[in-house]
Design an enzyme around this catalytic site. Structure first.
Site, PDB file in Angstrom:
ATOM      1  N   CYS A  83       0.864  -1.187   0.000  1.00  0.00           N
ATOM      2  CA  CYS A  83       0.000   0.000   0.000  1.00  0.00           C
ATOM      3  C   CYS A  83       0.898   1.234   0.000  1.00  0.00           C
ATOM      4  O   CYS A  83       1.690   1.437   0.917  1.00  0.00           O
ATOM      5  CB  CYS A  83      -0.927   0.008   1.211  1.00  0.00           C
ATOM      6  SG  CYS A  83      -1.823   1.557   1.380  1.00  0.00           S
ATOM      7  N   HIS A  93      -6.461   3.217   0.446  1.00  0.00           N
ATOM      8  CA  HIS A  93      -6.107   3.553   1.834  1.00  0.00           C
ATOM      9  C   HIS A  93      -6.826   4.878   2.071  1.00  0.00           C
ATOM     10  O   HIS A  93      -6.590   5.856   1.339  1.00  0.00           O
ATOM     11  CB  HIS A  93      -4.581   3.684   1.950  1.00  0.00           C
ATOM     12  CG  HIS A  93      -4.060   4.086   3.300  1.00  0.00           C
ATOM     13  ND1 HIS A  93      -3.078   3.345   3.959  1.00  0.00           N
ATOM     14  CD2 HIS A  93      -4.333   5.153   4.099  1.00  0.00           C
ATOM     15  CE1 HIS A  93      -2.785   3.951   5.113  1.00  0.00           C
ATOM     16  NE2 HIS A  93      -3.535   5.050   5.218  1.00  0.00           N
ATOM     17  N   HIS A 108      -8.261   8.364   2.572  1.00  0.00           N
ATOM     18  CA  HIS A 108      -7.611   9.677   2.527  1.00  0.00           C
ATOM     19  C   HIS A 108      -8.639  10.758   2.243  1.00  0.00           C
ATOM     20  O   HIS A 108      -9.636  10.523   1.570  1.00  0.00           O
ATOM     21  CB  HIS A 108      -6.498   9.726   1.477  1.00  0.00           C
ATOM     22  CG  HIS A 108      -6.904   9.271   0.103  1.00  0.00           C
ATOM     23  ND1 HIS A 108      -7.040   7.943  -0.232  1.00  0.00           N
ATOM     24  CD2 HIS A 108      -7.228   9.969  -1.002  1.00  0.00           C
ATOM     25  CE1 HIS A 108      -7.412   7.842  -1.497  1.00  0.00           C
ATOM     26  NE2 HIS A 108      -7.540   9.059  -1.997  1.00  0.00           N
ATOM     27  N   ASN A 156     -13.016  10.073  -1.837  1.00  0.00           N
ATOM     28  CA  ASN A 156     -13.623   9.160  -2.800  1.00  0.00           C
ATOM     29  C   ASN A 156     -13.645   7.777  -2.168  1.00  0.00           C
ATOM     30  O   ASN A 156     -12.647   7.329  -1.614  1.00  0.00           O
ATOM     31  CB  ASN A 156     -12.805   9.118  -4.096  1.00  0.00           C
ATOM     32  CG  ASN A 156     -12.729  10.486  -4.756  1.00  0.00           C
ATOM     33  OD1 ASN A 156     -13.695  11.236  -4.740  1.00  0.00           O
ATOM     34  ND2 ASN A 156     -11.576  10.812  -5.317  1.00  0.00           N
ATOM     35  N   ASP A 207      -0.251  15.898  -2.507  1.00  0.00           N
ATOM     36  CA  ASP A 207      -0.648  14.988  -3.572  1.00  0.00           C
ATOM     37  C   ASP A 207       0.264  15.275  -4.765  1.00  0.00           C
ATOM     38  O   ASP A 207       0.462  16.427  -5.157  1.00  0.00           O
ATOM     39  CB  ASP A 207      -2.120  15.243  -3.947  1.00  0.00           C
ATOM     40  CG  ASP A 207      -2.675  14.204  -4.889  1.00  0.00           C
ATOM     41  OD1 ASP A 207      -3.658  13.546  -4.545  1.00  0.00           O
ATOM     42  OD2 ASP A 207      -2.127  14.062  -6.001  1.00  0.00           O
TER      43      ASP A 207
HETATM   44  P1  AMP Z   1      -8.087   8.928  -5.093  1.00  0.00           P
HETATM   45  O1  AMP Z   1      -8.277   8.914  -6.594  1.00  0.00           O
HETATM   46  O2  AMP Z   1      -9.134   9.674  -4.348  1.00  0.00           O
HETATM   47  O3  AMP Z   1      -7.850   7.523  -4.569  1.00  0.00           O
HETATM   48  O4  AMP Z   1      -6.764   9.771  -4.861  1.00  0.00           O
HETATM   49  C1  AMP Z   1      -5.487   9.217  -4.901  1.00  0.00           C
HETATM   50  C2  AMP Z   1      -4.529  10.376  -5.021  1.00  0.00           C
HETATM   51  O5  AMP Z   1      -3.252   9.908  -4.621  1.00  0.00           O
HETATM   52  C3  AMP Z   1      -4.379  10.931  -6.439  1.00  0.00           C
HETATM   53  O6  AMP Z   1      -4.774  12.309  -6.439  1.00  0.00           O
HETATM   54  C4  AMP Z   1      -2.873  10.760  -6.723  1.00  0.00           C
HETATM   55  O7  AMP Z   1      -2.333  11.875  -7.395  1.00  0.00           O
HETATM   56  C5  AMP Z   1      -2.281  10.630  -5.334  1.00  0.00           C
HETATM   57  N1  AMP Z   1      -1.049   9.866  -5.222  1.00  0.00           N
HETATM   58  C6  AMP Z   1      -0.807   8.623  -5.705  1.00  0.00           C
HETATM   59  N2  AMP Z   1       0.440   8.222  -5.355  1.00  0.00           N
HETATM   60  C7  AMP Z   1       0.964   9.226  -4.623  1.00  0.00           C
HETATM   61  C8  AMP Z   1       2.224   9.424  -3.962  1.00  0.00           C
HETATM   62  N3  AMP Z   1       3.187   8.493  -3.986  1.00  0.00           N
HETATM   63  N4  AMP Z   1       2.433  10.580  -3.299  1.00  0.00           N
HETATM   64  C9  AMP Z   1       1.475  11.537  -3.259  1.00  0.00           C
HETATM   65  N5  AMP Z   1       0.287  11.409  -3.857  1.00  0.00           N
HETATM   66  C10 AMP Z   1       0.026  10.281  -4.537  1.00  0.00           C
HETATM   67 ZN    ZN Z   2      -2.402   1.455   3.519  1.00  0.00          ZN
END
Ligand code: AMP
Ligand code: ZN
Length: 136
Positions: free
Chosen positions: A4, A97, A99, A86, A30
Site C-alpha cells: 500500500c 487507503h 484519505h 472518494n 498529492d
Molecule cells: P483517489 O483517486 O481519491 O484515490 O486519490 C489518490 C490520489 O493519490 C491521487 O490524487 C494521486 O495523485 C495521489 N497519489 C498517488 N500516489 C501518490 C504518492 N506516492 N504521493 C502523493 N500522492 C500520490
Molecule cells: Zn495502507
C-alpha cells in the site's frame, strides 16, 4: 498493509512532502497538485475507506484537515477549498487507503470541478427518503 503506497509513506518507507504528522495521521502533498497545495490527509493505520476507519481517528483527521487548510489559506492565499474523499472505484478511489483530499481553490475556472447535476425533476424525492429511513 503490504504494497500500500500510503502505508509506505505513513511509515517513512518512501518519501513524501509531509506537511503534518502525529501518532494517528499524516498530511502530505498529492503528487498530481490538481491545484497548488493539493494535500492528502491519511491515517497511519491502514483503513480502506471512510466507512472502515474508527471514530477517534476520523474525528482527529478532520481536525487536521482544518489545521492544514488554515495553513494553506494563510501561506498560499487560497480563497476557498474542496475537501473530498472518494470511496471505492465507482467513486473514483484509486488508492485503497482512506484519505481526505484538501483541494485549495484560487479561482472558480481552475479546471477542478465537483458538479452536482440537477435531477430534481426526474426523481421521486419522497420515495428515496422513505427507502433511506426504513428500519431494518
Ligand atoms: P483517489 O483517486 O481519491 O484515490 O486519490 C489518490 C490520489 O493519490 C491521487 O490524487 C494521486 O495523485 C495521489 N497519489 C498517488 N500516489 C501518490 C504518492 N506516492 N504521493 C502523493 N500522492 C500520490
Ligand atoms: Zn495502507
Amino acid at each position: 498493509m503490504d504494497n500500500c503506497i500510503f502505508c509506505k509513506i505513513a511509515h517513512h518507507e518512501i518519501p513524501g512532502k509531509i506537511v503534518y504528522e502525529d501518532d494517528l495521521c499524516m498530511a502530505f502533498l498529492d503528487l498530481s497538485q490538481t491545484t497548488d497545495g493539493h494535500t492528502l490527509v491519511v491515517p497511519k493505520q491502514h483503513f480502506s475507506n471512510i466507512l472502515e476507519v474508527d471514530h477517534q481517528t476520523l474525528s482527529h483527521m478532520m481536525e487536521v484537515v482544518q489545521k492544514v487548510a488554515l495553513q494553506i489559506q494563510e501561506n498560499l492565499h487560497a480563497k476557498g477549498f474542496n475537501m473530498i474523499t472518494n470511496m471505492n472505484e465507482v467513486a473514483g478511489q484509486t488508492v485503497p487507503h482512506f484519505h481526505i483530499h484538501i483541494i485549495p481553490r484560487y479561482q472558480s475556472n481552475d479546471g477542478f470541478q465537483a458538479t452536482y447535476h440537477d435531477r430534481s425533476q426526474e426523481v421521486d424525492l419522497d420515495g428515496i427518503y422513505q427507502k433511506i429511513m426504513k428500519s431494518e
